[in-house]
Design a protein around this motif. Sequence first.
Motif: not given
Length: 384
Positions: A139-148, A204-209, A258-267
Amino acid sequence: MRRTALVAAVIATAGLTTATQAAASTRLEQLARNLVAAGAPGVIVRVDDGRGRPVEITEHAPWAHRLEAGDEFRMGSNTKTVMAALTLQLVAERRLSLSDPAGKWLPGLASGVTLRMLLNHTSGLADYTEDPALRNAILGKDPHRWTAAELLAVGAAHPPVFAPGTDWSYSNTNYAAVGVILERVTGASLADLVRDRIARPLHLTHTYLPADGSWRGRHAHGYEPDAAHMPPAVPAGFSDVAGTPKAGHVDVSGNDPSWGASAGAIVSSAPDWARFYTALMSGKLLPAAQLAEMRTVVGPGYGLGILTATTPCGTIWGHDGGITGYSSSTITDGTGRRTATILVPTEFVYEFDAAPELAEAQRALQDATTCAMFGKPVTAGPAT
């Protein structure tokens, strides 16, 4: 970020009618407008049939941020295809084996789980996104940065949904585990692996985690309905999303993924993703043996980080993704010469099947996009 219906909807394409390529492009434009009229904040469509200049279409609601075809976008579970490619590169280098017990790198993980099972969702691990501990992050309410590693711990704390290798069930925990393994085997961060092994070699100039909720370039603004306008089919616990208020919605563009991490955070972006698929399916990223492993499917047509389906217009490979404010569907053919992408800057109404008219418009656009990718006539009416 769980698997949405976008790629699955391709299977239900309707009968085809004759049409010229110009008419197909016109039809895609109309279907994109229909999607916005049905309630989508906007849409980016990119189709490359391998025979000329790609078709690029953007539409947006009057109140929403204007979209451009090359905008950066949160790609959700399309991230899994990149993580699988990274893993298979290490397999080709003999630093990993698909038959490796996951416990070799992740002590304490359920016995019998192999690296292959993580990649094709046959491990039986429960999905961490179902745990209430992730609710505020989604929901975007958690300031914690989750790691994988933390996300893996959340998922692994739940009982397995079946014994390893005995069934198929989509679980983001599998790719949290893959992310931890990649970092432990290489000693590099996931962001560096994406940069050095995927983005830089392919330009890929617009692809990053991303490291946080910020962006590197021009980007699509993602939206969810605000609490007063959230469809009733969305569970109450997901009705109040954090973000900047705008026209009955909240802009979630700055929320930490960050809650997506290696499962879903890529831009990434639609042009970048097309280039990635072309490199992947043509063998530029992986040797033939590892590409064949990636395309060995189980369950509903799931390989190693990639899906396949047969449609009336041709056989597709691809994935879809959803993360708060962003839904994506990406497909290619078996050679990578043809690619198509649909990016819609909203997610919950898809995730919870909460807007039937929007879902119908999405299916019609997906059907037409698939046929256009193969250079075939698109559907003249709504999908059946």
